[in-house]
Design a protein around this motif. Structure first.
Motif, PDB file in Angstrom:
ATOM      1  N   TRP A  72       0.810  -1.218   0.000  1.00 31.30           N
ATOM      2  CA  TRP A  72       0.000   0.000   0.000  1.00 31.30           C
ATOM      3  C   TRP A  72       0.844   1.269   0.000  1.00 31.30           C
ATOM      4  CZ3 TRP A  72      -5.182  -0.151  -0.701  1.00 31.30           C
ATOM      5  CH2 TRP A  72      -5.808  -1.389  -0.529  1.00 31.30           C
ATOM      6  N   GLN A  73       2.138   1.109  -0.231  1.00 32.68           N
ATOM      7  CA  GLN A  73       3.009   2.280  -0.212  1.00 32.68           C
ATOM      8  C   GLN A  73       2.642   3.307  -1.280  1.00 32.68           C
ATOM      9  OE1 GLN A  73       7.130   0.263   0.380  1.00 32.68           O
ATOM     10  NE2 GLN A  73       7.419   2.410   0.888  1.00 32.68           N
ATOM     11  N   ASP A  74       2.407   2.825  -2.492  1.00 30.67           N
ATOM     12  CA  ASP A  74       2.054   3.752  -3.566  1.00 30.67           C
ATOM     13  C   ASP A  74       0.725   4.443  -3.278  1.00 30.67           C
ATOM     14  OD1 ASP A  74       4.356   3.263  -4.926  1.00 30.67           O
ATOM     15  OD2 ASP A  74       3.474   1.874  -6.378  1.00 30.67           O
ATOM     16  N   ALA A  75      -0.201   3.699  -2.667  1.00 33.59           N
ATOM     17  CA  ALA A  75      -1.487   4.306  -2.310  1.00 33.59           C
ATOM     18  C   ALA A  75      -1.283   5.405  -1.273  1.00 33.59           C
ATOM     19  CB  ALA A  75      -2.445   3.239  -1.767  1.00 33.59           C
ATOM     20  N   LEU A  76      -0.372   5.171  -0.325  1.00 30.57           N
ATOM     21  CA  LEU A  76      -0.062   6.189   0.672  1.00 30.57           C
ATOM     22  C   LEU A  76       0.519   7.443   0.016  1.00 30.57           C
ATOM     23  CD1 LEU A  76       1.509   4.232   3.662  1.00 30.57           C
ATOM     24  CD2 LEU A  76      -0.491   5.721   3.750  1.00 30.57           C
ATOM     25  N   CYS A  77       1.386   7.230  -0.972  1.00 31.53           N
ATOM     26  CA  CYS A  77       1.958   8.365  -1.703  1.00 31.53           C
ATOM     27  C   CYS A  77       0.863   9.190  -2.369  1.00 31.53           C
ATOM     28  CB  CYS A  77       2.948   7.878  -2.750  1.00 31.53           C
ATOM     29  SG  CYS A  77       4.500   7.234  -2.072  1.00 31.53           S
ATOM     30  N   LEU A  78      -0.094   8.509  -2.973  1.00 29.72           N
ATOM     31  CA  LEU A  78      -1.187   9.202  -3.659  1.00 29.72           C
ATOM     32  C   LEU A  78      -2.076   9.941  -2.668  1.00 29.72           C
ATOM     33  CD1 LEU A  78      -2.156   6.525  -6.342  1.00 29.72           C
ATOM     34  CD2 LEU A  78      -0.899   8.666  -6.690  1.00 29.72           C
ATOM     35  N   VAL A 110       3.365  14.954  -9.246  1.00 27.48           N
ATOM     36  CA  VAL A 110       2.434  13.826  -9.137  1.00 27.48           C
ATOM     37  C   VAL A 110       2.463  12.989 -10.406  1.00 27.48           C
ATOM     38  CG1 VAL A 110       0.000  13.193  -8.982  1.00 27.48           C
ATOM     39  CG2 VAL A 110       0.928  14.932  -7.446  1.00 27.48           C
ATOM     40  N   MET A 111       2.476  13.654 -11.560  1.00 31.62           N
ATOM     41  CA  MET A 111       2.532  12.916 -12.826  1.00 31.62           C
ATOM     42  C   MET A 111       3.835  12.131 -12.939  1.00 31.62           C
ATOM     43  SD  MET A 111       0.903  15.753 -15.419  1.00 31.62           S
ATOM     44  CE  MET A 111       1.301  14.775 -16.867  1.00 31.62           C
ATOM     45  N   GLY A 112       4.935  12.738 -12.478  1.00 33.50           N
ATOM     46  CA  GLY A 112       6.208  12.029 -12.493  1.00 33.50           C
ATOM     47  C   GLY A 112       6.181  10.805 -11.601  1.00 33.50           C
ATOM     48  N   GLY A 113       5.578  10.947 -10.420  1.00 31.01           N
ATOM     49  CA  GLY A 113       5.465   9.818  -9.507  1.00 31.01           C
ATOM     50  C   GLY A 113       4.594   8.714 -10.068  1.00 31.01           C
ATOM     51  N   ILE A 114       3.481   9.083 -10.683  1.00 30.77           N
ATOM     52  CA  ILE A 114       2.568   8.087 -11.261  1.00 30.77           C
ATOM     53  C   ILE A 114       3.245   7.341 -12.404  1.00 30.77           C
ATOM     54  CG2 ILE A 114       0.434   7.817 -12.591  1.00 30.77           C
ATOM     55  CD1 ILE A 114      -0.795  10.005 -10.870  1.00 30.77           C
ATOM     56  N   SER A 115       4.059   8.058 -13.192  1.00 29.99           N
ATOM     57  CA  SER A 115       4.765   7.392 -14.299  1.00 29.99           C
ATOM     58  C   SER A 115       5.728   6.333 -13.776  1.00 29.99           C
ATOM     59  CB  SER A 115       5.511   8.432 -15.145  1.00 29.99           C
ATOM     60  OG  SER A 115       6.597   8.993 -14.416  1.00 29.99           O
ATOM     61  N   ILE A 116       6.368   6.610 -12.639  1.00 24.62           N
ATOM     62  CA  ILE A 116       7.254   5.606 -12.031  1.00 24.62           C
ATOM     63  C   ILE A 116       6.432   4.430 -11.505  1.00 24.62           C
ATOM     64  CG2 ILE A 116       8.830   5.149 -10.104  1.00 24.62           C
ATOM     65  CD1 ILE A 116       9.880   7.992 -10.419  1.00 24.62           C
ATOM     66  N   MET A 117       5.317   4.726 -10.829  1.00 27.89           N
ATOM     67  CA  MET A 117       4.450   3.655 -10.325  1.00 27.89           C
ATOM     68  C   MET A 117       3.981   2.729 -11.447  1.00 27.89           C
ATOM     69  SD  MET A 117       1.967   5.690  -7.686  1.00 27.89           S
ATOM     70  CE  MET A 117       2.599   6.745  -6.383  1.00 27.89           C
ATOM     71  N   ALA A 118       3.709   3.329 -12.617  1.00 20.31           N
ATOM     72  CA  ALA A 118       3.150   2.559 -13.728  1.00 20.31           C
ATOM     73  C   ALA A 118       4.188   1.717 -14.453  1.00 20.31           C
ATOM     74  CB  ALA A 118       2.474   3.509 -14.719  1.00 20.31           C
ATOM     75  N   THR A 119       5.457   2.045 -14.289  1.00 18.55           N
ATOM     76  CA  THR A 119       6.487   1.358 -15.072  1.00 18.55           C
ATOM     77  C   THR A 119       7.461   0.540 -14.238  1.00 18.55           C
ATOM     78  OG1 THR A 119       7.868   3.367 -15.007  1.00 18.55           O
ATOM     79  CG2 THR A 119       6.389   3.095 -16.903  1.00 18.55           C
ATOM     80  N   GLN A 120       7.425   0.699 -12.900  1.00 22.50           N
ATOM     81  CA  GLN A 120       8.390   0.009 -12.059  1.00 22.50           C
ATOM     82  C   GLN A 120       7.681  -0.909 -11.065  1.00 22.50           C
ATOM     83  OE1 GLN A 120      11.568   0.348 -12.838  1.00 22.50           O
ATOM     84  NE2 GLN A 120      11.063   1.947 -14.347  1.00 22.50           N
ATOM     85  N   SER A 121       8.344  -2.005 -10.730  1.00 21.39           N
ATOM     86  CA  SER A 121       7.743  -2.958  -9.798  1.00 21.39           C
ATOM     87  C   SER A 121       7.944  -2.528  -8.350  1.00 21.39           C
ATOM     88  CB  SER A 121       8.354  -4.349 -10.009  1.00 21.39           C
ATOM     89  OG  SER A 121       9.772  -4.307  -9.834  1.00 21.39           O
ATOM     90  N   GLN A 122       8.996  -1.770  -8.080  1.00 20.96           N
ATOM     91  CA  GLN A 122       9.243  -1.290  -6.721  1.00 20.96           C
ATOM     92  C   GLN A 122       8.235  -0.206  -6.337  1.00 20.96           C
ATOM     93  OE1 GLN A 122      13.610  -0.337  -7.234  1.00 20.96           O
ATOM     94  NE2 GLN A 122      13.638  -0.903  -5.056  1.00 20.96           N
ATOM     95  N   PRO A 123       7.893  -0.100  -5.046  1.00 21.25           N
ATOM     96  CA  PRO A 123       7.108   1.047  -4.589  1.00 21.25           C
ATOM     97  C   PRO A 123       7.846   2.341  -4.913  1.00 21.25           C
ATOM     98  CG  PRO A 123       7.168  -0.639  -2.889  1.00 21.25           C
ATOM     99  CD  PRO A 123       8.151  -1.053  -3.939  1.00 21.25           C
ATOM    100  N   LEU A 124       7.120   3.411  -5.142  1.00 20.06           N
ATOM    101  CA  LEU A 124       7.702   4.682  -5.563  1.00 20.06           C
ATOM    102  C   LEU A 124       8.813   5.154  -4.635  1.00 20.06           C
ATOM    103  CD1 LEU A 124       7.773   7.253  -7.285  1.00 20.06           C
ATOM    104  CD2 LEU A 124       5.884   8.140  -5.879  1.00 20.06           C
TER     105      LEU A 124
END
Length: 243
Positions: A72-78, A110-124
């Motif tokens: 849930w790390q990425d969700a926390l970031c959002l 935020v867009m930069g962070g989302i692009s990383i979330m969408a392309t990488q397996s690791q949490p942001l």
């Protein structure tokens, strides 16, 4: 930008305090209170989400709970980004282009962070920690944080805002350049998180009117040019009559 050095209280209307601003008298309305509380709540959500996300990334949470929370790390970031986004919509800044600039920085980060979330397996957070170059993607978000700290520091003289203003870019640039040892990065990160919580908590100790600023200025800026000229002539006439 907000100013808190108002003229003396002029009167009381319908049980409300009426303040004398640069362009006339104004009151704190219920809608103003909601905006200010929303602004403060957004900052609190952002600070709390960043703290929990960083605690997970640093391994401060152990065992099965760590694995569950990592999902849930990425969700926390959002959630944290959303909190700051709400605050940037509700923040009271006289100079509208500056407010829009902070919002654009937030959106870019935020867009930069989302692009990383969408392309990488690791949490942001973990990806940025292990790939310093990723700071270019999320950096604008923290530039917006620095902007809020600068605004609050200038308007209210809060020491925690001064600390945030210097620590935030130092942490990001130090990580990006690789010049800081890991121990120093962790120290700066801890200082950033603690200071953010202090900043968020101390917002609730301020009078509501402080976060509004001089409402008469916002009302003046919302007028047409013709209405502004009419009001200025009226104010000038009032000053002449008072002399």
């Amino acid at each position: 930008m907000d100013e808190i050095n108002y003229s003396a209280l002029s009167t009381v209307s319908r049980g409300r305090e009426v303040y004398r601003g640069v362009y006339g008298e104004w009151e704190v309305e219920e809608s103003d209170v909601k905006e200010v509380l929303g602004y403060r709540a957004g900052i609190s959500v952002a600070a709390a989400a960043l703290l929990l996300d960083s605690a997970i990334a640093l391994g401060a949470v152990d065992g099965t709970a760590l694995q569950f929370l990592r999902e849930w790390q990425d969700a926390l970031c959002l959630v944290g980004a959303g909190g700051l986004g709400v605050s940037l919509v509700l923040i009271h800044i006289y100079v509208a282009p500056l407010k829009r600039f902070l919002q654009l920085l937030w959106a870019a980060g935020v867009m930069g962070g989302i692009s990383i979330m969408a392309t990488q397996s690791q949490p942001l957070t973990e990806y940025v920690a292990s790939h310093p170059g990723a700071v270019w993607f999320v950096g604008p978000f923290f530039a917006a944080v620095t902007g809020v700290a600068f605004k609050e520091g200038v308007c209210y003289g809060k020491p925690e805002c001064a600390v945030l203003f210097f620590i935030t870019p130092a942490l990001l640039l130090g990580h990006l350049s690789g010049m800081l040892p890991q121990s120093a990065e962790r120290t700066l990160l801890l200082a950033f998180l603690v200071t953010s919580l202090i900043f968020a908590g101390r917002k609730y100790t301020q009078p509501i009117k402080d976060d509004i600023g001089d409402k008469s200025v916002f009302q003046f800026l919302a007028m047409s040019e013709e209405q502004q000229q009419e009001l200025l002539l009226q104010r000038e006439q009032e000053k002449l009559e008072e002399q």
